[in-house]
Design an enzyme around this catalytic site. Structure first.
Site, PDB file in Angstrom:
ATOM      1  N   LYS A  15       0.849  -1.198   0.000  1.00  0.00           N
ATOM      2  CA  LYS A  15       0.000   0.000   0.000  1.00  0.00           C
ATOM      3  C   LYS A  15       0.889   1.255   0.000  1.00  0.00           C
ATOM      4  O   LYS A  15       1.902   1.277  -0.695  1.00  0.00           O
ATOM      5  CB  LYS A  15      -0.998  -0.054   1.164  1.00  0.00           C
ATOM      6  CG  LYS A  15      -1.820  -1.350   1.144  1.00  0.00           C
ATOM      7  CD  LYS A  15      -2.921  -1.390   2.142  1.00  0.00           C
ATOM      8  CE  LYS A  15      -3.671  -2.709   2.034  1.00  0.00           C
ATOM      9  NZ  LYS A  15      -4.835  -2.766   2.937  1.00  0.00           N
ATOM     10  N   HIS A 106      -8.739  -3.253  -6.154  1.00  0.00           N
ATOM     11  CA  HIS A 106      -8.649  -3.312  -4.694  1.00  0.00           C
ATOM     12  C   HIS A 106      -9.729  -2.430  -4.078  1.00  0.00           C
ATOM     13  O   HIS A 106     -10.063  -1.368  -4.602  1.00  0.00           O
ATOM     14  CB  HIS A 106      -7.262  -2.869  -4.232  1.00  0.00           C
ATOM     15  CG  HIS A 106      -6.991  -3.180  -2.789  1.00  0.00           C
ATOM     16  ND1 HIS A 106      -7.475  -2.401  -1.761  1.00  0.00           N
ATOM     17  CD2 HIS A 106      -6.301  -4.204  -2.205  1.00  0.00           C
ATOM     18  CE1 HIS A 106      -7.092  -2.925  -0.606  1.00  0.00           C
ATOM     19  NE2 HIS A 106      -6.377  -4.016  -0.850  1.00  0.00           N
ATOM     20  N   GLU A 179     -11.257 -10.398  -1.131  1.00  0.00           N
ATOM     21  CA  GLU A 179     -10.913  -9.611   0.056  1.00  0.00           C
ATOM     22  C   GLU A 179     -12.193  -9.070   0.685  1.00  0.00           C
ATOM     23  O   GLU A 179     -12.714  -8.048   0.241  1.00  0.00           O
ATOM     24  CB  GLU A 179      -9.949  -8.481  -0.304  1.00  0.00           C
ATOM     25  CG  GLU A 179     -10.257  -7.764  -1.625  1.00  0.00           C
ATOM     26  CD  GLU A 179      -9.653  -6.375  -1.691  1.00  0.00           C
ATOM     27  OE1 GLU A 179      -8.655  -6.129  -1.019  1.00  0.00           O
ATOM     28  OE2 GLU A 179     -10.221  -5.537  -2.415  1.00  0.00           O
ATOM     29  N   SER A 223      -6.628  -9.363   6.384  1.00  0.00           N
ATOM     30  CA  SER A 223      -5.891  -9.567   7.637  1.00  0.00           C
ATOM     31  C   SER A 223      -5.250 -10.950   7.700  1.00  0.00           C
ATOM     32  O   SER A 223      -5.347 -11.649   8.709  1.00  0.00           O
ATOM     33  CB  SER A 223      -6.806  -9.325   8.849  1.00  0.00           C
ATOM     34  OG  SER A 223      -7.217  -7.972   8.900  1.00  0.00           O
TER      35      SER A 223
END
Length: 264
Positions: A15, A106, A179, A223
């Site tokens: 990121k 994303h 995700e 995570s």
């Protein structure tokens, strides 16, 4: 239909992190771990996605790693080629710098920067047509999950891109990353059972879209940590991980790679 024979992928999405000195140290520490405990290329594909200004620097640093580690772009322009598009980096420019992999879709791009379906289709199509491999991200919000819409939302996100992906591209250039938005950066993780159930649905949907459906890697992102990687890796339709915060620690990232490399 399980994807358990697919070579897993583990991709670290840095990121907007870290500063240059820390990035250099992170890469060197990861390379040392790979040197000490080698993981064969055929057991796991490994990639890191640094900020755009560090792509070629990180790529050069990884050249002498004990195994192949791909450099992955975090985003790509919806505009192809070159031209008067201030701030943009096209797929062709990435390829010209030997960057062959890119994330598209994303949730942070969708939610913060307004990447809608049409923008994502353009980005995806440009990257595929330039010969890049795309890791295409899909996922539902907590509200959508609680309303029982998770599967519908995720499968629709995949169906949305089908018109711009050819059969050959599905086979050779597309990886899917699931995700769950509610699990990104929150410390919450879908249970292995819930993650596997969604991955199985995604696999089913892919098989309805393309004859390559059983061969497409489906990564889990939400995570992912060293502590839960082994359980996630044991699930037959989880073919790897898109790792956020844990990829900023060399030891944690290595342990996640190791978990998936040993699982298949």
């Amino acid at each position: 239909m399980s994807g358990s024979t697919i070579t897993p992928w583990v991709v670290g999405n840095w990121k907007m992190n870290p500063m240059r000195a820390n990035a250099n140290q992170l890469i060197e520490e990861f390379k040392q771990l790979l040197q000490q405990n080698q993981i064969a290329d055929e057991n796991c594909h490994v990639g890191v996605a640094p900020v755009s200004i560090a792509l070629t620097t990180v790529q050069a640093q990884l050249q002498d790693a004990a195994r192949t580690v791909y450099t992955v772009a975090q985003d790509v322009s919806r505009v192809a080629g070159t031209g008067a598009y201030t701030g943009e980096v096209s797929a062709e420019l990435l390829k010209d710098s030997q960057i062959n992999f890119v994330l598209v879709g994303h949730s942070e791009r969708r939610d913060i920067f307004g990447d809608n379906v049409e923008i994502l289709k353009a980005k995806l199509q440009n990257a595929l047509n330039a010969g890049m491999t795309v890791i295409y991200c899909v996922g539902e919000s907590l509200e959508q999950r609680e309303q029982g819409q998770a599967e519908q939302v995720v499968l629709q996100q995949i169906c949305d891109i089908a018109p711009v992906v050819t059969a050959e591209q599905w086979q050779n250039q597309v990886v899917i990353a699931y995700e769950p938005i509610w699990a990104i950066g929150t410390g919450k993780t879908a249970s292995p059972q819930d993650a596997q159930a969604m991955h199985a649905k995604i696999r089913e949907g892919l098989c309805q879209l393309t004859s390559a459906g059983s061969n497409i890697a489906i990564l889990y992102g939400g995570s992912v940590k060293a502590e839960n990687a082994v359980e996630l890796a044991a699930c037959p339709d989880i073919n790897g991980a898109l790792v956020g915060g844990a990829s900023l620690n060399a030891a944690s990232f290595y342990q996640i790679v190791q978990a998936f490399a040993q699982s298949k």
